[in-house]
Design an enzyme around this catalytic site. Structure first.
Site, mmCIF file in Angstrom:
data_model
loop_
_atom_site.group_PDB
_atom_site.id
_atom_site.type_symbol
_atom_site.label_atom_id
_atom_site.label_comp_id
_atom_site.label_asym_id
_atom_site.label_seq_id
_atom_site.Cartn_x
_atom_site.Cartn_y
_atom_site.Cartn_z
ATOM 1 N N GLY A 262 29.360 -56.755 1.766
ATOM 2 C CA GLY A 262 28.438 -55.679 2.109
ATOM 3 C C GLY A 262 28.297 -55.384 3.583
ATOM 4 N N PRO A 297 33.555 -60.201 2.204
ATOM 5 C CG PRO A 297 34.315 -60.578 4.382
ATOM 6 C CD PRO A 297 33.944 -61.292 3.108
ATOM 7 N NE ARG A 299 31.419 -50.200 3.358
ATOM 8 C CZ ARG A 299 31.449 -49.113 2.571
ATOM 9 N NH1 ARG A 299 31.960 -47.994 3.018
ATOM 10 N NH2 ARG A 299 30.926 -49.152 1.362
ATOM 11 C CE1 TYR A 337 30.019 -44.488 -3.497
ATOM 12 C CE2 TYR A 337 31.970 -44.183 -2.130
ATOM 13 C CZ TYR A 337 31.339 -44.775 -3.213
ATOM 14 O OH TYR A 337 32.047 -45.660 -3.988
ATOM 15 C CB CYS A 365 39.901 -25.569 -7.538
ATOM 16 S SG CYS A 365 41.548 -24.992 -7.125
ATOM 17 C CD GLU A 366 35.868 -30.148 -8.538
ATOM 18 O OE1 GLU A 366 34.623 -30.189 -8.450
ATOM 19 O OE2 GLU A 366 36.496 -30.362 -9.581
ATOM 20 C CE1 TYR A 394 35.153 -50.707 -2.093
ATOM 21 C CE2 TYR A 394 34.291 -50.740 0.145
ATOM 22 C CZ TYR A 394 34.501 -51.363 -1.069
ATOM 23 O OH TYR A 394 34.058 -52.641 -1.247
HETATM 24 C C1 LIG Z 1 32.280 -54.653 -3.718
HETATM 25 C C2 LIG Z 1 31.980 -56.100 -3.647
HETATM 26 C C3 LIG Z 1 32.174 -56.800 -2.459
HETATM 27 C C4 LIG Z 1 32.624 -56.149 -1.176
HETATM 28 O O1 LIG Z 1 31.715 -55.205 -0.676
HETATM 29 P P1 LIG Z 1 31.920 -54.630 0.797
HETATM 30 O O2 LIG Z 1 30.766 -53.740 0.988
HETATM 31 O O3 LIG Z 1 33.207 -53.890 0.803
HETATM 32 O O4 LIG Z 1 31.924 -55.780 1.733
HETATM 33 C C5 LIG Z 1 31.940 -58.162 -2.470
HETATM 34 N N1 LIG Z 1 31.516 -58.807 -3.588
HETATM 35 C C6 LIG Z 1 31.307 -58.157 -4.746
HETATM 36 C C7 LIG Z 1 30.847 -58.905 -5.943
HETATM 37 C C8 LIG Z 1 31.525 -56.782 -4.822
HETATM 38 O O5 LIG Z 1 31.312 -56.128 -5.973
#
Ligand SMILES: *Cc1c(COP(=O)(O)O)cnc(C)c1O
Length: 446
Positions: A262, A297, A299, A337, A365-366, A394
């Site tokens: 995250g 991690p 992202r 998002y 076409c959106e 992503y």
């Molecule tokens: C998506 C996910 C992650 C990675 O999330 P990021 O925001 O890309 O770091 C880690 N663990 C689980 C269980 C996830 O579903």
């Protein structure tokens, strides 16, 4: 609930110079234009055409090394979240830097294995693992399965017993903490589908310890994505530490806490979550607990290292609309998002001119096929190229072939070298596996 950064925002857009200054892997050269690591991006666009994805291997390696250094002194192992960018070359290079993998499907499991990641270095997460996926995970000898429900625990116990193996499981708890991120990427609140309700976890852990074929080794949590402050982590990890103490007080063995991913990145000219601050949150909650930590991690490791290059097809509406040859089928994050992606011209001459506020759109076409609204962009004309920044996570993994647009090619830069790591998908590739059955009458076609 903090609202996401909308496409049209009152915050002023950073200048091209500020965007590049905030990204050490990018530079703007008078002759070569925008350069990733040591490769002029126009050379890749010349060779492969646009749209094209470009990833920086050195950038990804450097980010993993930076995170690992920040976590030094903690007993922690990084499991890269494969879903952020599952290209084999990305998996291989991150594994080379010491990362294991966090997978959420049999496809990701097989990708990670194919990239050379050992089963024991793989964690299998996900709210709806099928019987086939559980069996495949056990046969691959995955290091840990993160369990999200009592029903899944029963499935794992039965499968492991049938195979004569013991599954190491962690219970994914839902700490009921708001990560303060976009509603579609928050996962740690009680009303999300993820995890085991906090109050049910201790009883389920005891149940797991009594089941054949499973060994509960600890707990897991993952509260959401694109988190930019440590406050939600501190709140969630305090709950996790409380759960470890509760379980131990009940006589259970808890040796692992999987702290999830995250970690957020800066999509404008501001920094992402500093890894040292994240490490501080881990240390504060778990420093004295004597547990082995895992982090997942996605992202943060790969997002800034990827770009999507596109060409301007035309401008219209008194130059209010800039129509690119890249579209929402390539990069869906703005449409899905309301995500903000910085966009900069590839040519240095284009980067310095006066800015105009334009809508940057794709050809699909959106109306949702919009990368940016009212964006301050230096003047560009048909044939000019732009780079959509921070598209390494992503991005390509979420592409579709909507409008019969083949998947864009991918190039991997490493210092001054680069290679094509996926060719452009041609229209014929799209229907290669389609067939028209005999009962569809042939005579309607003339
Ligand atoms: C998506 C996910 C992650 C990675 O999330 P990021 O925001 O890309 O770091 C880690 N663990 C689980 C269980 C996830 O579903």
């Amino acid at each position: 609930m903090a609202s996401p950064a909308p496409l049209d925002t009152s915050e002023p857009d950073p200048t091209v110079a500020d965007l590049i200054a905030a990204r050490p892997h990018l530079s703007m050269h008078a002759m070569d234009g925008l350069v990733l690591e040591d490769v002029p991006l126009s050379a890749i666009a010349d060779a492969l055409g646009t749209p094209v994805w470009v990833y920086g291997a050195g950038t990804m390696r450097g980010r993993l090394a930076g995170l690992t250094a920040a976590l030094d002194g903690l007993n922690v192992h990084v499991h890269y979240a494969v879903k952020a960018n599952d290209h084999l070359a990305v998996l291989r290079l991150l594994a080379g830097g010491g990362a294991g993998a966090d997978v959420v499907s049999i496809g990701e499991l097989r990708r990670a294995r194919h990239a050379g990641i050992a089963g024991r270095d793989i964690v299998f997460s996900g709210v709806g693992k099928t019987h086939a996926e559980i069996r495949a995970a056990l046969e691959a000898g995955v290091g840990q399965l993160n369990v999200e429900s009592a029903a899944e625990l029963a499935m794992i116990s039965a499968a492991a017993s049938a195979l004569g193996v013991t599954a190491r499981v962690a219970l994914r708890i839902n700490p009921d903490v708001d990560a303060g991120t976009h509603a579609k990427i928050t996962t740690g609140r009680a009303d999300n589908k993820f995890g085991i309700p906090f109050d049910d976890a201790a009883a389920l852990y005891a149940h797991a310890a009594s089941l054949p074929g499973v060994q509960p080794v600890g707990i897991a949590l993952h509260i959401g994505s694109q988190i930019l402050s440590t406050a939600p982590y501190r709140a969630a990890y305090a709950r996790a530490a409380e759960m470890v103490r509760t379980l131990r007080a009940q006589g259970q063995t808890v040796s692992v806490v999987d702290c999830g991913g995250g970690l957020g990145i800066g999509y404008r000219d501001t920094p992402g979550l500093p890894p040292a601050a994240f490490a501080g949150a881990l240390r504060a909650a778990f420093g004295g607990l004597g547990v082995e930590l895992m982090v997942e991690p996605g992202r943060w490791l790969v997002g800034p290292a990827g770009l999507l290059l596109a060409s301007v097809v035309l401008t219209k509406g008194d130059e209010r609309f800039v129509v690119l040859d890249a579209a929402m089928n390539d990069l869906v994050r703005p449409a899905m998002y309301d995500a903000y992606h910085a966009i900069v011209p590839l040519a240095s001459g284009n980067a310095v001119g006066p800015v105009r506020n334009v809508d940057i759109v794709g050809p699909v076409c959106e109306s949702g096929d919009t990368f940016a609204r009212g964006r301050a962009l230096p003047a560009v004309a048909a044939g000019d190229r732009v780079a959509i920044l921070d598209a390494g996570a992503y991005g390509a993994v979420m592409s579709s072939t909507y409008n019969a647009r083949g998947l864009a090619p991918i190039a991997l830069v490493d210092g001054s070298r680069w290679a094509v790591i996926r060719p452009r998908q041609e229209p014929e590739d799209l229907w290669r596996n389609e067939s028209i059955p005999d009962f569809i009458t042939p005579d309607v076609v003339t």
